[in-house]
Design a protein around this motif. Structure first.
Motif, mmCIF file in Angstrom:
data_model
loop_
_atom_site.group_PDB
_atom_site.id
_atom_site.type_symbol
_atom_site.label_atom_id
_atom_site.label_comp_id
_atom_site.label_asym_id
_atom_site.label_seq_id
_atom_site.Cartn_x
_atom_site.Cartn_y
_atom_site.Cartn_z
ATOM 1 N N LEU A 7 -6.508 -0.637 -6.276
ATOM 2 C CA LEU A 7 -6.677 -0.984 -4.867
ATOM 3 C C LEU A 7 -6.273 -2.428 -4.612
ATOM 4 O O LEU A 7 -5.543 -2.730 -3.670
ATOM 5 N N LEU A 10 -2.429 -2.739 -4.765
ATOM 6 C CA LEU A 10 -1.763 -2.139 -3.612
ATOM 7 C C LEU A 10 -1.913 -3.005 -2.372
ATOM 8 O O LEU A 10 -0.960 -3.243 -1.627
ATOM 9 N N LEU A 11 -3.109 -3.484 -2.132
ATOM 10 C CA LEU A 11 -3.353 -4.298 -0.941
ATOM 11 C C LEU A 11 -2.642 -5.640 -1.029
ATOM 12 O O LEU A 11 -2.172 -6.172 -0.027
ATOM 13 N N TRP A 130 -3.854 2.515 6.683
ATOM 14 C CA TRP A 130 -4.401 2.765 5.352
ATOM 15 C C TRP A 130 -3.358 3.332 4.392
ATOM 16 O O TRP A 130 -3.669 3.581 3.223
ATOM 17 N N THR A 133 -2.830 2.877 0.239
ATOM 18 C CA THR A 133 -4.083 2.471 -0.393
ATOM 19 C C THR A 133 -4.841 3.719 -0.811
ATOM 20 O O THR A 133 -4.605 4.809 -0.289
#
Length: 297
Positions: A7, A10-11, A130, A133
């Motif tokens: 996470l 990815l962010l 989103w 993610t």
């Protein structure tokens, strides 16, 4: 690699940080001494306002008072001439578009699409922030829940362009709910709706506030604002005439002056929420008018 590490990676690549769930009462949106000019005209002047987690804040006032302009400025869709706007503690201009989309969702007055997307696809557009993610794994569930809440599931496969105005309004709200931002900015969400669905939309607003979100909603119906809002800001000529709980700020004299229409405010016999009723002069009966006319001949 664990889920948390994936996470974070990815962010980072998408330059997004997921907002933490807000603490009850936290200021999710703050406006300080805001001025907005459009076409050389001052539309908003000296606005100070805060939207807090766990509350519904209604913006009310007559046509042209500046309600939609204020909401658009808060959404970062209109530039401020001066003053400050903060979302989630930071100046609104400091957020990138992807990060802002994770923090606030916007329902405009009217929803229009150039292509005949099915209703379900329109609602799924709310999940775009989103994408990429692990939270995207919840897309199907969230979309289904948003459609169920707004009662649009039965026509999920129909083209958006084939819907009535009220149906489009509910689909647009479902898209906003699917976005799952903690700050919801809703511009006249009940304008095209029948009585049942007006109440449904305001119940959804209350449910989102109870879940910890902040809801800012432009309303023309003062009865709905009184029944469902924690606070109301009454706008008049681009300024806030008063703000506070409806039971405290919905005053006969103030509202009569702002709306240029005599009104009476009294407590509902059950529950005590303020009711705002225009003062009407009863028209003469047809018989009376005919008699008067006959006597004059």
């Amino acid at each position: 690699m664990g889920v948390t590490s994936r996470l974070t990676g990815l962010l980072a690549r998408n330059k997004r940080t997921v907002p933490a769930r807000p603490v009850p009462g936290a200021a999710l949106a703050e406006i300080e001494d805001l001025y907005v000019r459009l076409g050389g005209r001052e539309v908003l002047a000296g606005i100070d306002l805060t939207a807090r987690a766990g509350e519904v804040l209604a913006l009310v006032g007559p046509n042209g008072a500046g309600k939609s302009t204020l909401l658009a400025a808060l959404a970062a869709d209109l530039p401020a001439a001066s003053g400050g706007i903060r979302i989630d503690g930071r100046p609104v201009g400091d957020w990138s578009a992807p990060e802002l989309a994770l923090r606030r969702s916007v329902l405009p007055q009217s929803a229009a699409l150039s292509f005949p997307f099915p209703v379900e696809d329109v609602v799924r557009m709310g999940r775009a922030p989103w994408a990429g993610t692990p939270f995207a794994d919840s897309d199907e569930r969230v979309v289904a829940e948003a459609m169920a809440a707004t009662e649009v599931t039965d026509f999920a496969a129909r083209p958006f362009s084939a819907l009535s105005g009220g149906e489009r309004a509910r689909v647009a709200l479902a898209r906003v709910l699917a976005q799952q931002a903690p700050l919801l900015l809703l511009d006249e969400p009940t304008a095209a709706l029948d009585l049942r669905h007006q109440e449904l939309v305001l119940r959804i607003c209350r449910e989102r506030a109870a879940a910890g979100d902040a809801v800012v909603v432009v309303l023309h119906d003062l009865g709905l604002a009184a029944a469902y809002a924690d606070r109301a800001a009454v706008l008049h000529d681009g300024r806030i005439a008063t703000a506070g709980p409806p039971a405290e700020v919905f005053d006969d004299a103030l509202l009569s002056r702002v709306y240029r229409q005599p009104v009476e405010v009294f407590a509902h016999p059950r529950g005590g929420a303020p009711m705002v009723v225009p003062v009407r002069v009863a028209p003469a009966s047809r018989g009376g008018a005919d008699t008067a006319a006959g006597g004059a001949i």
